[in-house]
Design an enzyme around this catalytic site. Structure first.
Site, PDB file in Angstrom:
ATOM      1  N   HIS A 295       3.927   3.400   8.519  1.00  0.00           N
ATOM      2  CA  HIS A 295       2.870   2.675   7.807  1.00  0.00           C
ATOM      3  C   HIS A 295       1.839   3.640   7.227  1.00  0.00           C
ATOM      4  O   HIS A 295       1.457   3.525   6.050  1.00  0.00           O
ATOM      5  CB  HIS A 295       2.190   1.701   8.774  1.00  0.00           C
ATOM      6  CG  HIS A 295       0.901   1.147   8.272  1.00  0.00           C
ATOM      7  ND1 HIS A 295       0.815   0.001   7.517  1.00  0.00           N
ATOM      8  CD2 HIS A 295      -0.376   1.593   8.408  1.00  0.00           C
ATOM      9  CE1 HIS A 295      -0.444  -0.242   7.212  1.00  0.00           C
ATOM     10  NE2 HIS A 295      -1.196   0.709   7.743  1.00  0.00           N
ATOM     11  N   GLU A 296       1.381   4.592   8.022  1.00  0.00           N
ATOM     12  CA  GLU A 296       0.363   5.524   7.547  1.00  0.00           C
ATOM     13  C   GLU A 296       0.918   6.462   6.483  1.00  0.00           C
ATOM     14  O   GLU A 296       0.219   6.800   5.513  1.00  0.00           O
ATOM     15  CB  GLU A 296      -0.195   6.330   8.727  1.00  0.00           C
ATOM     16  CG  GLU A 296      -0.875   5.496   9.802  1.00  0.00           C
ATOM     17  CD  GLU A 296      -2.066   4.704   9.279  1.00  0.00           C
ATOM     18  OE1 GLU A 296      -2.622   5.082   8.222  1.00  0.00           O
ATOM     19  OE2 GLU A 296      -2.438   3.704   9.917  1.00  0.00           O
ATOM     20  N   HIS A 299       0.943   4.918   2.975  1.00  0.00           N
ATOM     21  CA  HIS A 299      -0.302   5.019   2.211  1.00  0.00           C
ATOM     22  C   HIS A 299      -0.302   6.281   1.344  1.00  0.00           C
ATOM     23  O   HIS A 299      -0.747   6.262   0.188  1.00  0.00           O
ATOM     24  CB  HIS A 299      -1.503   5.065   3.156  1.00  0.00           C
ATOM     25  CG  HIS A 299      -1.908   3.730   3.699  1.00  0.00           C
ATOM     26  ND1 HIS A 299      -2.292   2.679   2.904  1.00  0.00           N
ATOM     27  CD2 HIS A 299      -1.998   3.269   4.980  1.00  0.00           C
ATOM     28  CE1 HIS A 299      -2.605   1.636   3.650  1.00  0.00           C
ATOM     29  NE2 HIS A 299      -2.430   1.967   4.912  1.00  0.00           N
ATOM     30  N   GLU A 360      -3.003  -2.738   2.532  1.00  0.00           N
ATOM     31  CA  GLU A 360      -2.544  -2.641   3.925  1.00  0.00           C
ATOM     32  C   GLU A 360      -1.241  -3.418   4.122  1.00  0.00           C
ATOM     33  O   GLU A 360      -0.327  -2.959   4.816  1.00  0.00           O
ATOM     34  CB  GLU A 360      -3.621  -3.172   4.867  1.00  0.00           C
ATOM     35  CG  GLU A 360      -4.827  -2.270   5.013  1.00  0.00           C
ATOM     36  CD  GLU A 360      -4.479  -0.954   5.690  1.00  0.00           C
ATOM     37  OE1 GLU A 360      -3.586  -0.948   6.557  1.00  0.00           O
ATOM     38  OE2 GLU A 360      -5.102   0.059   5.343  1.00  0.00           O
TER      39      GLU A 360
END
Length: 459
Positions: A295-296, A299, A360
């Site tokens: 997930h990070e 980004h 997000e």
């Protein structure tokens, strides 16, 4: 004086403070909760972080519980919902040579400031000039005699079509600017506005990374620590399994583990991964850790920081025009201040926070895909957010409406990921990954919660 100002603006420390103050990487460092009270523990099955064998994710982080017959890692997190530090924090002993590597030097004075940083400096000045201009227009109008005001009104009405044509021309120029700065998002192919170049944000990320290294220099976990090794191995595995993505292969990924109980992790646009030990204690197994890191990293490879700053740039430009009108129309400064506060809140809740939640949610989707290609059990993704929701309840964290937050609620994230799991499982199967266990972590979690609730009612 001008020479002094130029040298001050080029100072590395000022660049870092301004970047932190304006929080350009909003959302990356959001603390999910305060220090967690734990009843579970992590155990290390070896000093080496050899967690992958034959492209299969072998469990490295184990949850230990006193319940007989409970073998599933998800069961543990559901019943106790916390983790204790069985891996005792070790003081980071740094040799003299290693200390030298953690020292950072001020950039040369001839180095140009990144465009995003220049914009961060200009933004407050824009608002100040808008206030001064609007207030000056109000004072000038109030100082005119009544006959003069009436003459100006009549002249404006006679030329109303000229004014309308001017406004239409400005709108057309703005629309043309937006159309010429549209960009296709990697992986998701979503059309977005991109005013700032991603390369400029990578330059700014280098300055920010130096600031973080200086801030965390006394709490960085040693590279020989098993926690650092396992995170580094997971990141390397994610990069290797997703090397078909140009954005993934282009970044030099590095890992820093920070000794801090905060449940947080973030990745800078230049590929610098920062994860706190509190996050390592919050995850139940290696599959959840893979999803969080995916997930990070999503980004960074999508370029959400540049996209969010671009949208903020346009919104701020329009807000300056509205702010000037507020200070020009309001009869008193007190009413103008109130109008400015209302305008700021409307912009925040109608544009900034919804857009942040949208990014997000996209990072959750892409992170699940990255984890699937890395052969992780993607069914563990929704379980993590369910755990976080229940943990917040146990700790008495106040629950706020989602529209007040920059992140989706834990429940909505778990629900959205549940809908994406079937597609992720298909992607995982196409990547020649080993077969998953028949026991679904989501089912185990729900049953564990039922057992927990029944035991509480009996008491």
């Amino acid at each position: 004086m001008a020479f002094f100002c130029i040298r001050l603006l080029r100072s590395k420390r000022l660049c870092y403070l301004l970047a932190c103050r304006n929080n350009w990487q909003k959302g990356y460092r959001t603390c999910l909760s305060k220090q967690k009270k734990c009843t579970l523990s992590l155990s290390v099955q070896g000093r080496r972080a050899d967690i992958f064998r034959d492209n299969n994710l072998q469990p490295w982080l184990q949850v230990q519980t006193g319940l007989a017959g409970s073998e599933d890692l998800g069961t543990l997190c559901a019943i106790r919902l916390a983790l204790c530090k069985s891996i005792k924090p070790r003081l980071l002993s740094v040799s003299a040579g290693h200390q030298r590597t953690l020292q950072f030097h001020t950039s040369a004075s001839y180095r140009a400031l990144p465009v995003p940083l220049v914009w961060m400096i200009i933004k407050p000045l824009q608002k100040l000039l808008a206030i001064i201009l609007g207030r000056s227009i109000r004072k000038w109008w109030a100082g005119l005699p009544q006959n003069r005001q009436e003459m100006l009104r009549q002249a404006l009405w006679r030329k109303r079509w000229h004014a309308a044509a001017g406004i239409a021309a400005l709108v057309a120029v703005l629309a043309l600017f937006l159309l010429t700065h549209l960009d296709e998002s990697p992986i998701t192919s979503r059309m977005r506005l991109l005013v700032f170049n991603r390369d400029k944000f990578i330059e700014l990320a280098e300055l920010t990374a130096e600031g973080y290294m200086e801030e965390f220099k006394d709490t960085l976990v040693s590279r020989d620590d098993p926690r650092h090794k396992v995170v580094e191995t997971v990141v390397s595995h994610l990069v290797q399994r997703n090397r078909d993505l140009p954005e993934m292969s282009a970044l030099p990924w590095t890992v820093q583990v920070v000794e801090d109980p905060t449940v947080n992790a973030f990745v800078l646009p230049n590929g610098r991964v920062f994860i706190f030990t509190g996050m390592l204690e919050a995850v139940a197994d290696i599959h959840q850790l893979t999803f969080i890191l995916g997930h990070e990293m999503a980004h960074a490879i999508i370029g959400h920081s540049a996209e969010q700053a671009s949208m903020s740039h346009i919104v701020d430009f329009l807000s300056v025009i509205l702010l000037t009108a507020v200070w020009a129309i309001c009869p008193r400064d007190s009413l103008a201040v109130l109008g400015q506060w209302i305008q700021g809140k409307l912009v925040q809740f109608m544009f900034e926070r919804p857009y942040s939640r949208k990014l997000e949610a996209e990072a959750d989707k892409v992170g699940l895909q990255l984890a699937a290609k890395a052969c992780a059990d993607v069914r563990a993704g929704p379980v993590f957010w369910q755990q976080m929701e229940i943990l917040d309840r146990l700790e008495g964290e106040p629950s706020m409406p989602e529209w007040l937050s920059t992140h989706p609620s834990h429940r909505n994230r778990a629900t959205q990921l549940d809908r994406l799991v079937p597609q992720a499982l298909e992607l995982r199967e196409r990547c020649d990954c080993p077969t998953l266990p028949t026991r679904d972590p989501r089912t185990v979690f729900r049953k564990s919660m039922q057992v927990l609730l029944e035991s509480v009612r009996e008491k």
